[in-house]
Design an enzyme around this catalytic site. Structure first.
Site, PDB file in Angstrom:
ATOM      1  N   TYR A 271     -35.422 -37.446 -35.231  1.00  0.00           N
ATOM      2  CA  TYR A 271     -36.642 -36.815 -34.748  1.00  0.00           C
ATOM      3  C   TYR A 271     -37.616 -36.673 -35.895  1.00  0.00           C
ATOM      4  CZ  TYR A 271     -35.438 -32.302 -36.931  1.00  0.00           C
ATOM      5  OH  TYR A 271     -35.151 -31.306 -37.839  1.00  0.00           O
ATOM      6  N   CYS A 272     -38.853 -36.304 -35.577  1.00  0.00           N
ATOM      7  CA  CYS A 272     -39.883 -36.066 -36.592  1.00  0.00           C
ATOM      8  C   CYS A 272     -40.907 -35.138 -35.956  1.00  0.00           C
ATOM      9  CB  CYS A 272     -40.493 -37.384 -37.069  1.00  0.00           C
ATOM     10  SG  CYS A 272     -41.064 -38.466 -35.735  1.00  0.00           S
ATOM     11  N   ALA A 273     -42.166 -35.533 -35.939  1.00  0.00           N
ATOM     12  CA  ALA A 273     -43.176 -34.753 -35.230  1.00  0.00           C
ATOM     13  C   ALA A 273     -43.357 -35.275 -33.819  1.00  0.00           C
ATOM     14  CB  ALA A 273     -44.506 -34.770 -35.980  1.00  0.00           C
ATOM     15  N   LEU A 300     -40.670 -32.410 -32.955  1.00  0.00           N
ATOM     16  CA  LEU A 300     -41.116 -31.056 -33.277  1.00  0.00           C
ATOM     17  C   LEU A 300     -42.400 -30.666 -32.558  1.00  0.00           C
ATOM     18  CD1 LEU A 300     -40.276 -30.722 -37.070  1.00  0.00           C
ATOM     19  CD2 LEU A 300     -39.178 -29.573 -35.146  1.00  0.00           C
TER      20      LEU A 300
END
Length: 318
Positions: A271-273, A300
């Site tokens: 995951y990331c943003a 996120l």
């Protein structure tokens, strides 16, 4: 011509990509030399479509990062000869989704693929003018909708241009597609509930965060709530590439950077943003042989918007 194509592991099937270079070429990647050879061939084992997937980060009116299509840069700054342009903001995202870069449904993806001139037999090579995260995102989308004959140009446009290979200015009209059917495969994406089950220990998974280190620790960022999902390990997408060449790090260096994910007995969730840098982590892990990686598409942007979803920060040293 001698068959030096490279077998590509898939979920439940296997295809061969028409690489013309070394038989030891890394899976899911095409080198600049290999692509140059493919572009020079009069006859190809599979019809080739090269795609520029560049997205440009700019400063928004509120001072926060914003994103615009790289189409103008493609037209004016130059692109690999014959490359068509993919708009990841509109054509290959759900523009009506609650968060930026939400993945499209199968029908929307199929329309985008047809717009690029892609059909079921097309060998797609994707690149961008960054560190490869945008190309990785489109590569992941293609694979998730059943198109395994796709690879990322290792080093992207920066490496191609640094080697003084030819560039082309202006628009390229895609070759008409014979049609495209997209069917979403299993195991490529997870939702917020799956991540929550990992956090609470109800269903095992190793969470890998592709954001920059200071965003992982919570020292910086532009979301209302900062930090990372509890239990995550940090694997910044920007550190996956060699700064001198922009190509993906050698396997030994990648294994060291992604040691926790490589060694984990549990499936991996990246995951990331918004699921873009996470796709770069997924690419690197695929190159290293992990085929049980999924991307949390909301990442996120979704997780931090829920005040009840836990986040962790790392205390500042000293």
């Amino acid at each position: 011509m001698t068959d030096l194509s490279v077998p590509v592991s898939t979920r439940g099937s296997a295809q061969r990509l028409p690489f013309t270079g070394s038989a030891t070429a890394r899976r899911h990647l095409v080198s600049t030399e290999e692509l140059a050879q493919l572009l020079d061939q009069d006859e190809r084992e599979a019809r080739l479509v090269v795609v520029d997937a560049t997205v440009v980060q700019v400063q928004g009116f509120d001072g926060h990062p914003a994103y615009v299509t790289g189409h103008e840069q493609y037209l004016v700054g130059g692109h690999i000869p014959g490359a068509v342009f993919a708009d990841l903001l509109e054509e290959f995202s759900d523009a009506q989704g609650p968060f930026g870069f939400a993945r499209p449904d199968a029908d929307r993806f199929a329309r985008g693929a047809v717009g690029l001139g892609v059909d079921a037999d097309t060998f797609v090579v994707v690149y961008d003018d960054s560190v490869g995260q945008w190309a990785a995102r489109l590569w992941w989308l293609f694979r998730s909708f059943g198109h395994e004959c796709v690879a990322v140009l290792d080093g992207g446009l920066r490496k191609w241009a640094a080697e003084e290979r030819p560039l082309e200015i202006g628009h390229v009209t895609p070759t008409p597609s014979s049609g495209y059917v997209a069917a979403e495969g299993e195991g490529f994406w997870v939702d917020k509930e799956r991540v929550l089950r990992a956090v609470t220990g109800q269903q095992p998974a190793l969470l890998v965060c592709g954001l920059p280190p200071r965003e992982f620790t919570g020292e910086s960022g532009h979301r209302p709530r900062l930090g990372h999902i509890p239990g995550s390990v940090s694997a910044p997408a920007s550190r996956l590439v060699d700064r001198a060449t922009n190509a993906l790090l050698p396997d030994d260096a990648l294994r060291a950077l992604l040691a926790d994910a490589v060694a984990s007995p549990d499936p991996v969730v990246a995951y990331c943003a918004g699921g873009v840098a996470a796709s770069a982590d997924a690419l690197a892990l695929a190159v290293l042989g992990r085929d049980d990686v999924a991307v949390y598409d909301g990442s996120l942007n979704e997780w931090a918007a829920d005040p009840d979803a836990p986040l962790e920060t790392v205390p500042a040293a000293g």
